[in-house]
Enzyme design. Structure first.
Site, short mmCIF file in Angstrom:
data_model
loop_
_atom_site.label_atom_id
_atom_site.label_comp_id
_atom_site.label_asym_id
_atom_site.label_seq_id
_atom_site.Cartn_x
_atom_site.Cartn_y
_atom_site.Cartn_z
N LYS B 101 35.31 46.51 33.55
CA LYS B 101 36.17 47.48 32.87
C LYS B 101 37.09 48.23 33.80
CE LYS B 101 33.61 48.02 28.67
NZ LYS B 101 32.50 47.10 28.94
N GLY B 102 36.89 48.11 35.12
CA GLY B 102 37.70 48.91 36.05
C GLY B 102 39.16 48.49 36.06
N CYS B 103 40.01 49.42 36.52
CA CYS B 103 41.44 49.13 36.63
C CYS B 103 41.76 48.41 37.93
CB CYS B 103 42.25 50.43 36.58
SG CYS B 103 42.84 50.80 34.94
N ILE B 104 40.89 48.54 38.91
CA ILE B 104 41.17 47.96 40.23
C ILE B 104 40.22 46.81 40.50
CG2 ILE B 104 41.17 48.43 42.71
CD1 ILE B 104 43.44 49.73 41.26
#
Lengths: 155, 104
Positions: B101-104
């Site tokens: 789920k992370g953006c990075i």
């Protein structure tokens, strides 16, 4: 490829910390989806690939209403440094890399990094003022060639 | 959730093709999902897939590209060579864990 996007070219035109990150995060997100990425650094955006400056980008504390700091206070010595340090801490907590590491990560991820030729000349920069990972210094015509067939995003 | 026949087992997948129950995963499932994405799993792919899966099982959270590059033993450059369509999402999908789920 995701959503039919196969290539995206992202321009980064400003040199404050909060102006550089969005373009880098967009680029990283695109690579994570297998989308080809070109990053073009132009005007003050060159700060993000200037090897002497890119560790020291600051948050704009003047003329930045979203920060809710009155302009007169934002202009006092040390305020920008303090706010920048606060934001860098938050960014690190979110496991987002500092700018130099982020730029290297993007290069390793296969994103192509370019500098705008007119801007490089405007600021009297030389190739070795800029980071090694750079793929080239492009005229606008050359940029449109590498961007052909994809989307272009200006930040 | 759609039960889908993979490697002779009915596996529950979400709308994007990620396993909803990591316990339904086994190596033959990984091979079939990888093949469907045009990837033949080499030993290097397995290093990445096992790393993703072990991290998720231990922490409940799949690592992003930065941690993968630093801690999996496979560099970011090689990760993108092994999984050109995106190492984080593909290693998660092949490893039978939810989409990170992370953006990075």
């Amino acid at each position: 490829m995701a959503n039919g996007n196969e290539k995206v070219s992202i321009l980064i035109s400003k040199g404050s910390l909060e102006s550089v990150y969005p373009g880098l995060i967009l680029a990283n997100g695109a690579r994570a989806e297998g989308i080809a990425v070109n990053l073009l650094f132009t005007f003050f955006g060159l700060e993000a690939i200037n090897r002497r400056h890119y560790e020291h980008l600051k948050v704009a504390t003047v003329g930045n209403p979203g920060l809710h700091v009155p302009t007169l206070i934002g202009g006092l010595p040390g305020v920008s440094t303090y706010v920048t340090r606060q934001m860098e801490q938050k960014i690190a907590e979110l496991d987002i890399p500092p700018i130099p590491e982020f730029v290297t990560l993007l290069s390793d991820s296969g994103a192509k990094l370019y500098a705008c030729k007119a801007s490089v000349e405007l600021f009297d920069l030389r190739r070795d003022d800029l980071i090694e990972e750079l793929s080239g210094i492009l005229t606008m015509g050359e940029f449109y060639e590498v961007a052909a067939g994809g989307q272009i995003i200006f930040t | 959730m759609t039960p889908t026949l993979i490697a002779n087992h009915f596996i529950d997948l979400d709308a994007e093709g990620y396993l909803t129950d990591p316990m339904q995963w086994e190596e033959r499932v990984a091979h079939d999902i990888a093949t469907a994405h045009g990837i033949f799993l080499s030993d290097r792919h397995w290093v990445v897939v096992r790393f993703m899966r072990e991290r998720y099982m231990a922490t409940g959270c799949a690592p992003g590209i930065r941690v993968m590059g630093r801690e999996s033993g496979v560099s970011v450059r090689e990760l993108y060579q092994l999984f050109p369509g995106g190492p984080v999402r593909l290693a998660a999908k092949i490893g039978g864990i939810p989409r990170p789920k992370g953006c990075i």
